[in-house]
Design a protein around this motif. Structure first.
Motif, PDB file in Angstrom:
ATOM      1  N   GLU A 117       0.816  -1.217   0.000  1.00  0.00           N
ATOM      2  CA  GLU A 117       0.000   0.000   0.000  1.00  0.00           C
ATOM      3  C   GLU A 117       0.849   1.266   0.000  1.00  0.00           C
ATOM      4  N   TYR A 118       1.949   1.279   0.740  1.00  0.00           N
ATOM      5  CA  TYR A 118       2.748   2.501   0.821  1.00  0.00           C
ATOM      6  C   TYR A 118       3.327   2.879  -0.539  1.00  0.00           C
ATOM      7  N   LEU A 119       3.625   1.887  -1.373  1.00  0.00           N
ATOM      8  CA  LEU A 119       4.124   2.179  -2.723  1.00  0.00           C
ATOM      9  C   LEU A 119       2.987   2.631  -3.635  1.00  0.00           C
ATOM     10  N   GLY A 138      -4.064  -2.139  -0.763  1.00  0.00           N
ATOM     11  CA  GLY A 138      -2.796  -2.724  -1.188  1.00  0.00           C
ATOM     12  C   GLY A 138      -2.690  -4.188  -0.783  1.00  0.00           C
ATOM     13  N   GLY A 139      -1.605  -4.801  -1.205  1.00  0.00           N
ATOM     14  CA  GLY A 139      -1.404  -6.202  -0.911  1.00  0.00           C
ATOM     15  C   GLY A 139      -1.156  -6.497   0.554  1.00  0.00           C
ATOM     16  N   ASP A 140      -0.764  -5.469   1.305  1.00  0.00           N
ATOM     17  CA  ASP A 140      -0.509  -5.651   2.734  1.00  0.00           C
ATOM     18  C   ASP A 140      -1.496  -4.882   3.603  1.00  0.00           C
ATOM     19  N   THR A 141      -2.563  -4.372   3.007  1.00  0.00           N
ATOM     20  CA  THR A 141      -3.561  -3.618   3.762  1.00  0.00           C
ATOM     21  C   THR A 141      -4.337  -4.526   4.707  1.00  0.00           C
ATOM     22  N   LEU A 142      -4.609  -5.734   4.246  1.00  0.00           N
ATOM     23  CA  LEU A 142      -5.433  -6.687   4.991  1.00  0.00           C
ATOM     24  C   LEU A 142      -4.653  -7.970   5.245  1.00  0.00           C
ATOM     25  N   LEU A 150     -11.135 -11.079  -0.147  1.00  0.00           N
ATOM     26  CA  LEU A 150     -11.249 -10.079   0.912  1.00  0.00           C
ATOM     27  C   LEU A 150     -10.897  -8.656   0.464  1.00  0.00           C
ATOM     28  N   PRO A 151      -9.798  -8.422  -0.278  1.00  0.00           N
ATOM     29  CA  PRO A 151      -9.493  -7.040  -0.672  1.00  0.00           C
ATOM     30  C   PRO A 151     -10.596  -6.406  -1.514  1.00  0.00           C
ATOM     31  N   LEU A 152     -11.218  -7.168  -2.408  1.00  0.00           N
ATOM     32  CA  LEU A 152     -12.295  -6.630  -3.238  1.00  0.00           C
ATOM     33  C   LEU A 152     -13.542  -6.359  -2.402  1.00  0.00           C
ATOM     34  N   LEU A 153     -13.862  -7.284  -1.502  1.00  0.00           N
ATOM     35  CA  LEU A 153     -15.028  -7.092  -0.636  1.00  0.00           C
ATOM     36  C   LEU A 153     -14.830  -5.893   0.284  1.00  0.00           C
ATOM     37  N   HIS A 154     -13.613  -5.740   0.789  1.00  0.00           N
ATOM     38  CA  HIS A 154     -13.298  -4.604   1.666  1.00  0.00           C
ATOM     39  C   HIS A 154     -13.435  -3.288   0.905  1.00  0.00           C
ATOM     40  N   ALA A 155     -12.925  -3.246  -0.327  1.00  0.00           N
ATOM     41  CA  ALA A 155     -13.012  -2.024  -1.130  1.00  0.00           C
ATOM     42  C   ALA A 155     -14.463  -1.662  -1.419  1.00  0.00           C
ATOM     43  N   ALA A 156     -15.267  -2.658  -1.769  1.00  0.00           N
ATOM     44  CA  ALA A 156     -16.678  -2.400  -2.046  1.00  0.00           C
ATOM     45  C   ALA A 156     -17.386  -1.869  -0.799  1.00  0.00           C
ATOM     46  N   GLN A 157     -17.055  -2.440   0.342  1.00  0.00           N
ATOM     47  CA  GLN A 157     -17.660  -1.971   1.592  1.00  0.00           C
ATOM     48  C   GLN A 157     -17.251  -0.537   1.881  1.00  0.00           C
TER      49      GLN A 157
END
Length: 231
Positions: A117-119, A138-142, A150-157
């Motif tokens: 995420e930081y990049l 990012g790949g290390d956000t979750l 999970l990353p897609l579901l989190h973004a949609a939420q």
């Protein structure tokens, strides 16, 4: 009001989908190789693996090393990449116009990437996306990364849109796998990075699109029925 041909929200992969970042990675690896008295990396060999991440790219540049030795180079690789990020990369043809069209239509869009995420956050202001990109995961956000949903579901939420009302666009099979697991319609970006011999037809994306300009004109965009209600 959003025209019918646009979904409520679109989530994008970053490297290989929005951004042609391969030239940055070539420069990063060349710096590492030259310092070690080695010949520069072959861009044609590196390009197909960019979406696979740092380990895959290091395996091209340092093929003679054991995996554990290549893994030891990851911190240096990321540090050097951070120092030059964006200096050689560019948006793929048609991406700027596609994002303008989504903005004009009132469609929310964001980024879900396996890049740290930081990049990824360093790239956003380089293209004036600070107020336009509604969410960045990012790949290390979750705790999980693609192909986990999970990353897609989190973004949609985060953007307040049901997964089935979003569309995910990516250039790698794991992007399509993540979207399917999230019950999110998917688009395979054929303009991105792909291993030789990969057949996107086998990914079973809802739509395959040759370039970003055609994606802007997609009519209709893919849809997915809502997930059944829990008892």
């Amino acid at each position: 009001m959003t025209p019918a041909r646009f979904p409520r929200a679109v989530l994008f992969d970053l490297d290989g989908t929005l951004l042609d970042s391969a030239p940055d990675f070539v420069a990063t690896l060349d710096a590492m190789l030259v310092e070690r008295g080695r010949a520069p990396v072959n861009p044609a060999q590196l390009r197909p693996v960019v979406s696979k991440g740092s380990r895959a790219m290091l395996s091209v540049a340092f093929a003679e090393l054991e995996a554990v030795e290549r893994d030891a180079l990851i911190p240096e690789f990321l540090q050097r990449y951070e120092a030059l990020i964006g200096q050689h990369a560019a948006l793929f043809d048609g991406v700027a116009g596609m994002l303008d069209a989504l903005d004009a239509a009132g469609t929310v869009w964001g980024i879900v990437t396996n890049k740290p995420e930081y990049l990824a956050r360093l790239i956003v202001p380089q293209h004036g996306w600070q107020q336009r990109c509604a969410v960045l995961v990012g790949g290390d956000t979750l705790a999980e990364r693609k192909p986990h949903p999970l990353p897609l579901l989190h973004a949609a939420q985060r953007i307040g849109v049901a997964a089935e009302d979003c569309v995910y666009v990516g250039d790698d099979e794991r992007d399509i796998l993540a979207a399917r697991a999230a019950n999110m319609p998917s688009v395979a970006a054929l303009w991105g990075y792909r291993l030789h011999g990969d057949d996107p037809l086998t990914w079973q994306a809802d739509v395959l699109v040759e370039n970003a300009e055609l994606l802007q004109l997609a009519d209709p965009w893919p849809t997915r029925p809502a997930a059944p209600a829990q008892p």
